[in-house]
Design a protein around this motif. Sequence first.
Motif, mmCIF file in Angstrom:
data_model
loop_
_atom_site.group_PDB
_atom_site.id
_atom_site.type_symbol
_atom_site.label_atom_id
_atom_site.label_comp_id
_atom_site.label_asym_id
_atom_site.label_seq_id
_atom_site.Cartn_x
_atom_site.Cartn_y
_atom_site.Cartn_z
ATOM 1 N N SER A 164 87.356 37.722 16.433
ATOM 2 C CA SER A 164 86.916 39.041 16.931
ATOM 3 C C SER A 164 88.006 39.866 17.570
ATOM 4 O O SER A 164 89.014 39.316 18.456
ATOM 5 N N ARG A 171 86.482 40.175 8.660
ATOM 6 C CA ARG A 171 86.781 39.093 9.460
ATOM 7 C C ARG A 171 86.879 37.746 8.405
ATOM 8 O O ARG A 171 85.905 37.603 7.880
ATOM 9 N N GLU A 174 84.492 34.784 9.430
ATOM 10 C CA GLU A 174 82.949 35.049 9.034
ATOM 11 C C GLU A 174 82.719 34.807 7.571
ATOM 12 O O GLU A 174 81.725 34.137 7.443
#
Length: 602
Positions: A164, A171, A174
């Motif tokens: 993050s 991302r 992710e």
Amino acid sequence: MVAKSRLGREIACLSGALRALRATTHIGRNRSRVFPHVVSELAAAHGDRVALISHRETYSYAELEARANAYARWARAHGVAKGDVVALLMPNRPDYLALWIGVTRVGGVVALLNTNLTGAPLAHCVSIVKPKHVVVSADLEAAYLSAGHLVAVDPEPVVWLHESGFSDWPRIDEAVAELSGAALPPDELPALDIDDKALFIYTSGTTGHPKAANINHYRLMAISHGFYGAMGVRPTDRMYDCLPMYHTVGGVIAACSPLIGGASVVIRERFHATRFWDDVVASECTLAEYIGELCRYLIHTPECEAEKRHKLRLVCGNGLRPDVWPIFAERFKVPTILEWYAATEGNVALFNFDGTPGAVGRIPWYMKHKFPTKIVRFDVEAGEPVRGPDGLCVECGPDEVGEVVGRILNDPSKPSARFEGYADPEATKKKILTDAFEKGDRWFRTGDLMKKDASGYFFFIDRIGDTFRWRGENVATSEVSETISVFPGVKEVTVYGVAVPGYDGRAGMAVVVAESEGVDLEALYAFLERQLPHFARPVFLRLGRELEVTGTFKQRKIELVKEGCDPTVVPDPILLNHPIDRRFAPFDVELYEAVVAKRLRL
């Protein structure tokens, strides 16, 4: 460390060389087996055994393999084909290794960006490799933002954020978390060969912009397996790796070589001199890697109880200078110091298997055919090797200083003799010496000055860009630095040549960082008069507070050389080796003007 007899040294040299050769001879015979394949084999063999340990994450061999497979799927899903580049800007952690193993598994090439760079230098490193994607750790988001608008790549690379941050980049962590870690089907994997590119690893940039060195799969296999053999890695070993993983030493030798032997690697984000021994003891490491000035920093730390309780059986690295070696060996009592010499991109590799203090390696007579390495006479003023009446280079005799060169051979049976070059063709061209000993031959120029004694031991003298001429003589900055460094009260020192208006050559300047008790300048003057010839004694002393080093602990002198000796430019106090007063005297504007006008001659 107990000094070895001549026979003992010969046995150590031979046994070490044989270990390294046995570990690497298979590479050229199985050209389609590359490092990502080896990781799969290791996962099958070791499974839940711990591979990589850090404060961020710890991976078993099986978990490393699964994570690499997930990254491989990410790369395929986002158009990374064979030869495409993904640039990586991330601090040390196990996921760093997993990412580049996964991308190279599907044929991608990963450029390992220096995490200390920002702005234009970082943009330069990205631009020269023309990546399709750039992966940026959240820790380094601001660093990349300072450089991103300067990156000159068409089409513009896609930037991915790892963990993050505050930007709106996609991302990667992710995306990867949603992908399978199972082995990829064979039809999703390209045919890879040891000649294919795997990584771009950048040079240290001690003399200018870093260059992106091509690391193909052969070199990756040779480094990881060669050092596994050289260190004699055992399954019970645990390597302490606090060196940058964007560099060959921290990212391949320390991080990958132990895995070949089924050992574990403790990864730390950075080196902390005062915490080093406590961490080595707490993590139960048996091996450690060093580079550059790291060992010098350790001997200048206060003694601690942990340094007497460590279990290190071997430290391996390069840059352990002759003045530091005996102090390090006596104080820390590590049984084996394995010093070596190599360039990330080069074809010259030397190992000091027998622990001869100060030597970077040795090529005994019976190995010369295997490692065609020579030292050639070098003209410091011209910046080129000396050529004889026949137009060929002149090989140095015993104890004669010259440039180290390695024969380039494009022979499939001798892949270690190749030179893969850089991303920049012009930079590649400058490193090749042609018609050296016969018409048409090609040799890799290391850019390093060394001498070799009658027994075949190589001793590092200086980087070519660092050695300078003064009063008609060559001055090796490393030798002057080593002399000053042993004087009481000197914590750090670096030496370089500076231009003085109206004088030929360059005058020596030494930046001295003192211990808390300071340095007796009168005694230092007398000491240097005894220890150094007149032309090698520093003309100027600069009293600094700290020295700038690269991420791999190499002293960076570019800005120091630019600042020169003008007291209106240099922010630190300067002292002059006064030719009349015979002392180190404060060098102010009035004295500078007298020197330039030659009212006071140096």
